[in-house]
Design an enzyme around this catalytic site. Sequence first.
Site, PDB file in Angstrom:
ATOM      1  N   ASP A  38     -14.038 -11.778   7.389  1.00 30.87           N
ATOM      2  CA  ASP A  38     -13.174 -12.174   8.508  1.00 30.87           C
ATOM      3  C   ASP A  38     -12.998 -10.990   9.447  1.00 30.87           C
ATOM      4  O   ASP A  38     -13.583  -9.931   9.246  1.00 30.87           O
ATOM      5  CB  ASP A  38     -11.834 -12.740   8.005  1.00 30.87           C
ATOM      6  CG  ASP A  38     -11.110 -11.744   7.129  1.00 30.87           C
ATOM      7  OD1 ASP A  38     -11.034 -10.564   7.509  1.00 30.87           O
ATOM      8  OD2 ASP A  38     -10.626 -12.140   6.042  1.00 30.87           O
ATOM      9  N   LYS A  60     -10.372 -16.335  11.817  1.00 25.87           N
ATOM     10  CA  LYS A  60      -9.933 -17.006  13.047  1.00 25.87           C
ATOM     11  C   LYS A  60     -10.683 -16.442  14.243  1.00 25.87           C
ATOM     12  O   LYS A  60     -10.987 -15.264  14.295  1.00 25.87           O
ATOM     13  CB  LYS A  60      -8.445 -16.768  13.256  1.00 25.87           C
ATOM     14  CG  LYS A  60      -7.608 -17.556  12.300  1.00 25.87           C
ATOM     15  CD  LYS A  60      -6.140 -17.429  12.658  1.00 25.87           C
ATOM     16  CE  LYS A  60      -5.314 -18.191  11.640  1.00 25.87           C
ATOM     17  NZ  LYS A  60      -4.079 -17.539  11.321  1.00 25.87           N
ATOM     18  N   ASP A  93      -7.167  -3.867  -0.182  1.00 26.93           N
ATOM     19  CA  ASP A  93      -7.306  -4.348  -1.552  1.00 26.93           C
ATOM     20  C   ASP A  93      -7.101  -5.863  -1.559  1.00 26.93           C
ATOM     21  O   ASP A  93      -6.180  -6.351  -0.904  1.00 26.93           O
ATOM     22  CB  ASP A  93      -6.246  -3.674  -2.450  1.00 26.93           C
ATOM     23  CG  ASP A  93      -6.426  -4.090  -3.890  1.00 26.93           C
ATOM     24  OD1 ASP A  93      -7.098  -3.365  -4.637  1.00 26.93           O
ATOM     25  OD2 ASP A  93      -5.920  -5.172  -4.280  1.00 26.93           O
ATOM     26  N   THR A 121      -5.959   0.225  -0.281  1.00 29.33           N
ATOM     27  CA  THR A 121      -5.068  -0.593   0.537  1.00 29.33           C
ATOM     28  C   THR A 121      -4.556   0.210   1.738  1.00 29.33           C
ATOM     29  O   THR A 121      -4.473   1.442   1.696  1.00 29.33           O
ATOM     30  CB  THR A 121      -3.917  -1.140  -0.332  1.00 29.33           C
ATOM     31  OG1 THR A 121      -3.253  -2.164   0.419  1.00 29.33           O
ATOM     32  CG2 THR A 121      -2.921  -0.075  -0.734  1.00 29.33           C
ATOM     33  N   ALA A 122      -4.231  -0.501   2.826  1.00 30.65           N
ATOM     34  CA  ALA A 122      -3.864   0.149   4.092  1.00 30.65           C
ATOM     35  C   ALA A 122      -2.722   1.157   3.915  1.00 30.65           C
ATOM     36  O   ALA A 122      -2.756   2.238   4.498  1.00 30.65           O
ATOM     37  CB  ALA A 122      -3.475  -0.917   5.128  1.00 30.65           C
ATOM     38  N   MET A 173       2.188  -5.838   8.290  1.00 36.99           N
ATOM     39  CA  MET A 173       2.469  -6.881   9.291  1.00 36.99           C
ATOM     40  C   MET A 173       3.859  -6.730   9.894  1.00 36.99           C
ATOM     41  O   MET A 173       4.576  -7.701  10.070  1.00 36.99           O
ATOM     42  CB  MET A 173       2.306  -8.277   8.650  1.00 36.99           C
ATOM     43  CG  MET A 173       0.893  -8.538   8.160  1.00 36.99           C
ATOM     44  SD  MET A 173       0.741 -10.001   7.120  1.00 36.99           S
ATOM     45  CE  MET A 173       1.201  -9.354   5.509  1.00 36.99           C
TER      46      MET A 173
HETATM   47  N1  SAH Z   1      -5.348  -6.611   1.960  1.00 35.52           N
HETATM   48  C1  SAH Z   1      -5.018  -5.678   3.027  1.00 35.52           C
HETATM   49  C2  SAH Z   1      -3.821  -6.138   3.849  1.00 35.52           C
HETATM   50  C3  SAH Z   1      -4.085  -7.336   4.723  1.00 35.52           C
HETATM   51  S1  SAH Z   1      -2.652  -7.861   5.594  1.00 35.52           S
HETATM   52  C4  SAH Z   1      -4.773  -4.284   2.420  1.00 35.52           C
HETATM   53  O1  SAH Z   1      -4.675  -4.158   1.195  1.00 35.52           O
HETATM   54  O2  SAH Z   1      -4.724  -3.316   3.169  1.00 35.52           O
HETATM   55  C5  SAH Z   1      -2.920  -7.183   7.199  1.00 35.52           C
HETATM   56  C6  SAH Z   1      -1.976  -6.008   7.460  1.00 35.52           C
HETATM   57  O3  SAH Z   1      -2.483  -4.852   6.783  1.00 35.52           O
HETATM   58  C7  SAH Z   1      -1.870  -5.593   8.907  1.00 35.52           C
HETATM   59  O4  SAH Z   1      -0.889  -6.366   9.596  1.00 35.52           O
HETATM   60  C8  SAH Z   1      -1.444  -4.139   8.794  1.00 35.52           C
HETATM   61  O5  SAH Z   1      -0.066  -4.031   8.531  1.00 35.52           O
HETATM   62  C9  SAH Z   1      -2.198  -3.702   7.549  1.00 35.52           C
HETATM   63  N2  SAH Z   1      -3.485  -3.042   7.865  1.00 35.52           N
HETATM   64  C10 SAH Z   1      -4.736  -3.499   7.640  1.00 35.52           C
HETATM   65  N3  SAH Z   1      -5.657  -2.599   8.013  1.00 35.52           N
HETATM   66  C11 SAH Z   1      -4.980  -1.528   8.487  1.00 35.52           C
HETATM   67  C12 SAH Z   1      -5.360  -0.253   9.019  1.00 35.52           C
HETATM   68  N4  SAH Z   1      -6.632   0.105   9.129  1.00 35.52           N
HETATM   69  N5  SAH Z   1      -4.359   0.588   9.410  1.00 35.52           N
HETATM   70  C13 SAH Z   1      -3.064   0.265   9.306  1.00 35.52           C
HETATM   71  N6  SAH Z   1      -2.657  -0.929   8.803  1.00 35.52           N
HETATM   72  C14 SAH Z   1      -3.592  -1.809   8.413  1.00 35.52           C
END
Ligand code: SAH
Length: 253
Positions: A38, A60, A93, A121-122, A173
């Site tokens: 996605d 989307k 993740d 994870t972010a 988010m």
């Molecule tokens: N599974 C993902 C999260 C998906 S939800 C994980 O573990 O990171 C989507 C949210 O993740 C975004 O709204 C933002 O808050 C965060 N996010 C994803 N990529 C990011 C990045 N490169 N830098 C900062 N926040 C990020």
Amino acid sequence: MMKSKGKLTLIGCGPGAADLLTMRAVSRIRSSDIVLYDRLVSQEVLELIPENIERAYVGKKPGDGGVQQGELNQLIQRSVLKGLKVSRLKSGDPMIFGRAAEEIAAASIVGAEVEIVPGVTAALAAASESVITVTERAELQSFIVTTGRAADADTSPDWAKIVRPGVCVAFYMGVAQAWKIQSNLMIAGVPADAPADWIENAGTDKMRNVKTVLGRLAHDTTEQKVQNPAILLIRYPYSLQNEARQKASMVSL
Ligand code: SAH
């Protein structure tokens, strides 16, 4: 019910940079029959997919609802029933705000094998890049991940109960919710000078760290034009609680 010989692998692809993928993630991508992705998966990561492997965008598109979760689940089921190895790329993740549960259930129900490959994870990419330790001896003993945006009001997290002394919280988010987060936490007694850091585009070369404090969070989010994707780290170290207590006792003297 037909039994599938196929396999679904949910692959954590980290926050963007291809070199933050695990070797296992790369190896599973290379051995798949079809790769589903996605818009949260970076171009750099997509370039790791060998040319001869089928790929499908399942996110989307601007202006339309895109592939709905129901259609995506059916695509997963059709593919594993054909015996295919389906790799579903997830940002960060898969088990953190990745809607993994629905896809795992879809594959399991038709008897497919399911494997999850963890990813960075972010929130943790954000912590590393802004050099913020999310736990700290004697100061921060718990690290909590939560969301600024719940699926519906009834399941909205009670942040005031989460952000306590000794806790660092990562909000996913959260960009559109800065004012709500600030006001809820301040009403609950979190000090205005608690450090609040936005980290945009963690794990990419567009990374930006906006440093502020809880009392200025909404103002600085707007003024600095913080954009998605971004993580908000709020820290409430014990020393700040002690300072707040001292101030309160001086006022009452
Ligand atoms: N599974 C993902 C999260 C998906 S939800 C994980 O573990 O990171 C989507 C949210 O993740 C975004 O709204 C933002 O808050 C965060 N996010 C994803 N990529 C990011 C990045 N490169 N830098 C900062 N926040 C990020």
